[in-house]
Scaffold this motif. Structure first.
Motif, PDB file in Angstrom:
ATOM      1  N   MET A 126       0.830  -1.200   0.000  1.00  0.00           N
ATOM      2  CA  MET A 126       0.000   0.000   0.000  1.00  0.00           C
ATOM      3  C   MET A 126       0.869   1.255   0.000  1.00  0.00           C
ATOM      4  SD  MET A 126      -2.665   1.442   2.827  1.00  0.00           S
ATOM      5  CE  MET A 126      -1.423   2.498   3.550  1.00  0.00           C
ATOM      6  N   LEU A 127       1.931   1.236   0.804  1.00  0.00           N
ATOM      7  CA  LEU A 127       2.798   2.409   0.899  1.00  0.00           C
ATOM      8  C   LEU A 127       3.666   2.592  -0.343  1.00  0.00           C
ATOM      9  CD1 LEU A 127       3.904   2.155   4.643  1.00  0.00           C
ATOM     10  CD2 LEU A 127       2.269   3.754   3.649  1.00  0.00           C
ATOM     11  N   ARG A 128       3.826   1.541  -1.123  1.00  0.00           N
ATOM     12  CA  ARG A 128       4.645   1.629  -2.324  1.00  0.00           C
ATOM     13  C   ARG A 128       3.833   1.928  -3.584  1.00  0.00           C
ATOM     14  NH1 ARG A 128       9.894   0.274  -1.695  1.00  0.00           N
ATOM     15  NH2 ARG A 128      10.463  -0.881   0.187  1.00  0.00           N
ATOM     16  N   GLN A 129       2.566   2.233  -3.435  1.00  0.00           N
ATOM     17  CA  GLN A 129       1.778   2.582  -4.610  1.00  0.00           C
ATOM     18  C   GLN A 129       2.396   3.788  -5.304  1.00  0.00           C
ATOM     19  OE1 GLN A 129      -2.277   3.155  -3.399  1.00  0.00           O
ATOM     20  NE2 GLN A 129      -2.624   1.001  -2.956  1.00  0.00           N
ATOM     21  N   ARG A 133      -3.799  13.625   3.878  1.00  0.00           N
ATOM     22  CA  ARG A 133      -5.139  13.536   4.474  1.00  0.00           C
ATOM     23  C   ARG A 133      -5.888  12.322   3.938  1.00  0.00           C
ATOM     24  NH1 ARG A 133      -5.272  19.218   3.725  1.00  0.00           N
ATOM     25  NH2 ARG A 133      -6.487  18.969   1.798  1.00  0.00           N
ATOM     26  N   ALA A 134      -5.799  12.106   2.635  1.00  0.00           N
ATOM     27  CA  ALA A 134      -6.502  10.979   2.034  1.00  0.00           C
ATOM     28  C   ALA A 134      -5.968   9.651   2.556  1.00  0.00           C
ATOM     29  CB  ALA A 134      -6.373  11.045   0.509  1.00  0.00           C
ATOM     30  N   MET A 135      -4.653   9.530   2.684  1.00  0.00           N
ATOM     31  CA  MET A 135      -4.075   8.295   3.187  1.00  0.00           C
ATOM     32  C   MET A 135      -4.487   8.034   4.633  1.00  0.00           C
ATOM     33  SD  MET A 135      -0.075   7.095   3.458  1.00  0.00           S
ATOM     34  CE  MET A 135       0.289   8.120   4.893  1.00  0.00           C
ATOM     35  N   MET A 136      -4.394   9.066   5.472  1.00  0.00           N
ATOM     36  CA  MET A 136      -4.688   8.864   6.890  1.00  0.00           C
ATOM     37  C   MET A 136      -6.187   8.664   7.143  1.00  0.00           C
ATOM     38  SD  MET A 136      -1.725   8.650   8.014  1.00  0.00           S
ATOM     39  CE  MET A 136      -2.129   8.441   9.756  1.00  0.00           C
ATOM     40  N   ALA A 137      -7.020   9.110   6.218  1.00  0.00           N
ATOM     41  CA  ALA A 137      -8.464   8.876   6.362  1.00  0.00           C
ATOM     42  C   ALA A 137      -8.804   7.402   6.256  1.00  0.00           C
ATOM     43  CB  ALA A 137      -9.227   9.671   5.307  1.00  0.00           C
ATOM     44  N   GLY A 154       2.234  13.861  13.361  1.00  0.00           N
ATOM     45  CA  GLY A 154       3.316  13.828  12.404  1.00  0.00           C
ATOM     46  C   GLY A 154       2.971  14.561  11.115  1.00  0.00           C
ATOM     47  N   GLY A 155       3.973  14.608  10.221  1.00  0.00           N
ATOM     48  CA  GLY A 155       3.772  15.257   8.933  1.00  0.00           C
ATOM     49  C   GLY A 155       4.938  16.108   8.490  1.00  0.00           C
ATOM     50  N   GLY A 156       6.140  15.799   8.971  1.00  0.00           N
ATOM     51  CA  GLY A 156       7.318  16.505   8.497  1.00  0.00           C
ATOM     52  C   GLY A 156       7.315  17.995   8.756  1.00  0.00           C
ATOM     53  N   PHE A 157       6.509  18.452   9.705  1.00  0.00           N
ATOM     54  CA  PHE A 157       6.344  19.877  10.026  1.00  0.00           C
ATOM     55  C   PHE A 157       5.691  20.650   8.891  1.00  0.00           C
ATOM     56  CE2 PHE A 157      10.168  18.551  12.385  1.00  0.00           C
ATOM     57  CZ  PHE A 157       9.710  18.740  13.679  1.00  0.00           C
ATOM     58  N   VAL A 158       5.231  19.947   7.845  1.00  0.00           N
ATOM     59  CA  VAL A 158       4.683  20.593   6.656  1.00  0.00           C
ATOM     60  C   VAL A 158       3.230  20.197   6.424  1.00  0.00           C
ATOM     61  CG1 VAL A 158       4.876  20.698   4.115  1.00  0.00           C
ATOM     62  CG2 VAL A 158       6.934  20.844   5.545  1.00  0.00           C
ATOM     63  N   PHE A 159       2.860  18.989   6.771  1.00  0.00           N
ATOM     64  CA  PHE A 159       1.496  18.508   6.567  1.00  0.00           C
ATOM     65  C   PHE A 159       1.031  17.785   7.821  1.00  0.00           C
ATOM     66  CE2 PHE A 159       4.675  15.828   4.559  1.00  0.00           C
ATOM     67  CZ  PHE A 159       4.433  14.560   5.080  1.00  0.00           C
ATOM     68  N   GLY A 160      -0.228  17.358   7.809  1.00  0.00           N
ATOM     69  CA  GLY A 160      -0.789  16.681   8.969  1.00  0.00           C
ATOM     70  C   GLY A 160      -1.574  17.624   9.862  1.00  0.00           C
ATOM     71  N   SER A 161      -2.365  17.023  10.753  1.00  0.00           N
ATOM     72  CA  SER A 161      -3.245  17.771  11.648  1.00  0.00           C
ATOM     73  C   SER A 161      -3.693  16.839  12.769  1.00  0.00           C
ATOM     74  CB  SER A 161      -4.475  18.262  10.873  1.00  0.00           C
ATOM     75  OG  SER A 161      -5.287  17.152  10.493  1.00  0.00           O
ATOM     76  N   PRO A 162      -4.360  17.368  13.784  1.00  0.00           N
ATOM     77  CA  PRO A 162      -4.930  16.475  14.792  1.00  0.00           C
ATOM     78  C   PRO A 162      -5.874  15.434  14.197  1.00  0.00           C
ATOM     79  CG  PRO A 162      -4.890  18.703  15.629  1.00  0.00           C
ATOM     80  CD  PRO A 162      -4.485  18.790  14.183  1.00  0.00           C
ATOM     81  N   GLU A 163      -6.558  15.794  13.114  1.00  0.00           N
ATOM     82  CA  GLU A 163      -7.491  14.845  12.486  1.00  0.00           C
ATOM     83  C   GLU A 163      -6.743  13.709  11.797  1.00  0.00           C
ATOM     84  OE1 GLU A 163      -9.521  18.294  13.678  1.00  0.00           O
ATOM     85  OE2 GLU A 163      -7.789  18.188  12.318  1.00  0.00           O
ATOM     86  N   THR A 164      -5.618  14.009  11.118  1.00  0.00           N
ATOM     87  CA  THR A 164      -4.881  12.929  10.461  1.00  0.00           C
ATOM     88  C   THR A 164      -4.231  12.000  11.484  1.00  0.00           C
ATOM     89  OG1 THR A 164      -2.818  14.210  10.262  1.00  0.00           O
ATOM     90  CG2 THR A 164      -4.408  14.361   8.435  1.00  0.00           C
ATOM     91  N   GLY A 165      -3.998  12.491  12.681  1.00  0.00           N
ATOM     92  CA  GLY A 165      -3.399  11.664  13.724  1.00  0.00           C
ATOM     93  C   GLY A 165      -4.402  10.962  14.619  1.00  0.00           C
TER      94      GLY A 165
END
Length: 319
Positions: A12-15, A32-36, A75-86
């Motif tokens: 899945m991660l190598r798609q 966001r789509a992946m973490m959903a 997480g998110g490399g300080f560039v992406f991510g949110s409380p919802e993705t986590g």
């Protein structure tokens, strides 16, 4: 432990992903789509709130928290991510411990480069202390960049002469902006999620030209963790960031800090996100929950003495 489960997650991660640099909004939307797709456990409720000057997500057991607070950094490399993705991670920690969690919506690069994230997570911690929360009832937890923030927020709190939290749990923490760990090369191609090049792109957005040779950017290389609370560092062997955790654990041990380095074989970056799909993820989260409940101390109005493991069973029963 299932080889088939690990193979499915790896595939899945190598798609295939779009080649070349992508706009920041495209990176954020893809994450966001992946973490959903991750499984959020039943039995929790979420409430949008604020903590200090920033928004936050309060995650609680549906039947009420039993004491203790997890301050979570996504997480998110300080560039992406949110409380919802986590939420799959915070939700699982809440469900397994019975504690409440605040997930901090800290500012992101490139709009807000270093040190904005650390300033925001420190402000969130200060807000909990100012509200009357006992530091012995607070733990830090986080994944990836947020795992790094568990350490750098502790450094910042110590520098500000604030009391430190009761414990730290970090999942696949990013702890070295210099990218000098041997695993950056030995795990290249084995890691299905990161490459040196992808980390360099997001890292440059966060650094904004600053020298990575700073303790607040590369604590696994430069920080002095003397006086830190007990730490649990969980990481997978298939990660280019593996040595971020192994070197941080060595520094903590040399400084006299109680540290558990928990390495799981043949799993990717932040494998704990795959709870409900990957046996190793559920087992790692169980170990993290046990660690947290062993170190949280809560006080009741009727007693001045601290009691251990009050977040709830089953983990608290082992204290």
């Amino acid at each position: 432990m299932s080889k088939e489960q690990r193979a499915m997650v790896n595939a899945m991660l190598r798609q295939p992903r779009p080649e070349g640099p992508r706009p920041v909004e495209a990176i954020r939307a893809g994450f966001r789509a992946m973490m959903a797709e991750m499984i959020v456990p039943d039995g929790i409720r979420t409430t949008a709130t604020t903590l200090g000057p920033r928004p936050a997500l309060l995650v609680e057991p549906a039947d009420g928290a039993r004491g203790g607070t997890i301050l979570y950094f996504h997480g998110g490399g300080f560039v992406f991510g949110s409380p919802e993705t986590g939420l799959s991670l915070t939700g699982n920690l809440v469900a397994r411990t019975g504690c409440r969690a605040y997930s901090s919506d800290y500012r992101l690069a490139p709009e807000h480069p270093f040190p904005a994230a650390v300033e925001d997570t420190l402000s969130a911690y200060r807000a909990l202390l100012d509200s009357g929360e006992d530091p012995s009832a607070i733990v830090f937890a986080g994944d990836s960049a947020g795992g790094g923030l568990t350490v750098t927020t502790c450094l910042a709190a110590r520098d500000a002469n604030l009391p430190l939290p009761a414990a730290i749990v970090a999942f696949s923490a990013g702890l070295d902006a210099t990218r000098t760990g041997e695993s950056m090369d030995t795990k290249a191609g084995i890691d299905p999620f990161f490459t040196r090049e992808s980390l360099a792109r997001t890292g440059a957005m966060y650094l904004a030209g600053q020298d990575p040779l700073q303790p607040m950017l590369s604590p696994a290389v430069l920080a002095d963790p003397t006086g830190f609370p007990p730490m649990l560092l969980q990481v997978g062997t298939n990660e280019v960031l593996l040595d971020d955790s192994t070197r941080m654990a060595a520094r903590a041990r040399a400084a006299g800090v109680d540290v558990v380095l928990d390495v799981t074989a043949d799993v990717p970056h932040v494998f704990q996100s795959f709870a409900g799909v990957l046996d190793e993820a559920d087992e790692a989260l169980d170990r993290a929950a046990l660690f947290l409940t062993q170190h949280i101390r809560t006080r009741t109005p009727d007693t001045a003495s601290a009691s251990a493991g009050q977040c709830g069973s089953p983990a608290g029963e082992f204290v």
